[in-house]
Design a protein around this motif. Structure first.
Motif, PDB file in Angstrom:
ATOM      1  N   PHE A 194     -34.818  21.912 -36.956  1.00  0.00           N
ATOM      2  CA  PHE A 194     -33.609  22.571 -37.791  1.00  0.00           C
ATOM      3  C   PHE A 194     -34.044  22.225 -39.324  1.00  0.00           C
ATOM      4  O   PHE A 194     -33.716  23.109 -40.161  1.00  0.00           O
ATOM      5  N   THR A 250     -30.681  28.706 -30.635  1.00  0.00           N
ATOM      6  CA  THR A 250     -30.029  27.551 -29.777  1.00  0.00           C
ATOM      7  C   THR A 250     -30.460  27.796 -28.143  1.00  0.00           C
ATOM      8  O   THR A 250     -30.190  26.516 -27.915  1.00  0.00           O
ATOM      9  N   CYS A 260     -27.426  23.495 -30.181  1.00  0.00           N
ATOM     10  CA  CYS A 260     -27.279  23.688 -31.513  1.00  0.00           C
ATOM     11  C   CYS A 260     -27.714  22.487 -32.181  1.00  0.00           C
ATOM     12  O   CYS A 260     -27.857  21.400 -31.643  1.00  0.00           O
ATOM     13  N   THR A 261     -27.298  22.645 -33.718  1.00  0.00           N
ATOM     14  CA  THR A 261     -27.557  21.287 -34.500  1.00  0.00           C
ATOM     15  C   THR A 261     -26.616  20.230 -34.094  1.00  0.00           C
ATOM     16  O   THR A 261     -26.903  19.020 -34.171  1.00  0.00           O
ATOM     17  N   SER A 262     -25.178  20.688 -33.938  1.00  0.00           N
ATOM     18  CA  SER A 262     -24.299  19.474 -33.742  1.00  0.00           C
ATOM     19  C   SER A 262     -24.803  18.796 -32.087  1.00  0.00           C
ATOM     20  O   SER A 262     -24.671  17.620 -32.095  1.00  0.00           O
ATOM     21  N   VAL A 273     -34.088  18.538 -34.048  1.00  0.00           N
ATOM     22  CA  VAL A 273     -33.458  18.134 -35.287  1.00  0.00           C
ATOM     23  C   VAL A 273     -34.470  18.273 -36.484  1.00  0.00           C
ATOM     24  O   VAL A 273     -34.277  18.810 -37.490  1.00  0.00           O
ATOM     25  N   ALA A 283     -28.129  16.923 -33.111  1.00  0.00           N
ATOM     26  CA  ALA A 283     -28.111  15.950 -33.935  1.00  0.00           C
ATOM     27  C   ALA A 283     -27.072  14.794 -33.568  1.00  0.00           C
ATOM     28  O   ALA A 283     -27.302  13.696 -33.946  1.00  0.00           O
TER      29      ALA A 283
END
Length: 186
Positions: free
Chosen positions: A169, A140, A146-148, A166, A151
Motif C-alpha cells: 500500500f 482490496t 483494505c488498508t484499515s 501494508v 494495517a
C-alpha cells in the motif's frame, strides 16, 4: 461555534485504537471496511447471482455499525471538530502543487481542484473516480482486505501477509504521488 483546533494526541487515540482491537480479538472479530461492501451487496441480493455474495450477512451486522460510526464520526469531525485554518505545508510542496495547477495549496484540507462538484463532474474527475474505484476494489480483493483491515487488524495479529500488504500500500502510494499524480495533473 467553538472549534477543537488540535487533534487528539497519540497517547489518547493510540490506546483507544488498541482497546478496540483487543475487544475485537477477544470476541473473535476482525476490523476492516472493505468487507462491508460485500455485506451490502449480499443484503441487496447479489448472492442470487454470484456465489461470493451468498453468505449469512446477518452475522456481519455488527460490522455495519462500524460503517455508521465512520459516517457519523466524519460528520462530527468535519462540522464540529475542524477549524477552518490554513495547513502548514512545506514551501516546496506548495510550489510543486502550484505547478500542477493547485491555485491555493495549503489553504484548505481538501483542495477544490480535486474535491468539488465541478472537479467531480468533469471528464477527468469522473475518469479518476471510476478507474480509482475499480483499482481500489480490485486491490482490496486481491490483497484480501483494505488498508484499515491489514494495517490495524492484520498487524495487530502479527500476520506476515498483512505486513506485505501494508508495504505494498505504501509503495503504491509513493508510485501514485511521485509518478502518476504529476502525469494526471500536469
Amino acid at each position: 461555534m467553538e472549534y477543537l483546533i488540535q487533534p487528539w494526541p497519540w497517547y489518547i487515540s493510540g490506546p483507544l485504537i488498541a482497546i478496540v482491537m483487543f475487544t475485537l480479538i477477544y470476541f473473535g472479530k476482525t476490523f476492516g471496511m472493505s468487507s462491508n461492501l460485500r455485506t451490502f451487496c449480499a443484503i441487496g441480493g447479489a448472492g442470487k447471482k454470484t456465489e461470493f455474495f451468498d453468505f449469512d450477512w446477518k452475522a456481519q451486522r455488527w460490522n455495519l455499525i462500524v460503517v455508521l460510526g465512520a459516517v457519523i464520526g466524519g460528520f462530527i469531525a468535519h462540522f464540529l471538530l475542524s477549524a477552518p485554518v490554513a495547513i502548514d505545508l512545506n514551501p516546496k510542496t506548495v510550489s510543486d502543487l502550484s505547478q500542477l495547477g493547485f491555485k491555493n495549496a495549503g489553504d484548505a484540507l481538501l483542495p477544490p481542484e480535486l474535491y468539488s462538484w465541478d472537479a467531480l463532474l468533469s471528464f477527468k474527475g469522473l475518469a479518476i473516480l471510476i478507474v480509482g474505484g475499480f483499482l481500489v476494489g480490485f486491490g482490496t480483493r486481491y490483497a484480501g482486505g483494505c488498508t484499515s483491515g491489514h494495517a490495524i487488524t492484520g498487524l495487530s495479529n502479527l500476520q506476515l501477509p498483512s505486513l506485505i500488504a501494508v508495504v505494498g500500500f505504501f509503495l503504491g502510494g509513493l508510485v501514485m504521488i511521485h509518478l502518476l499524480f504529476p502525469l494526471i495533473f500536469s
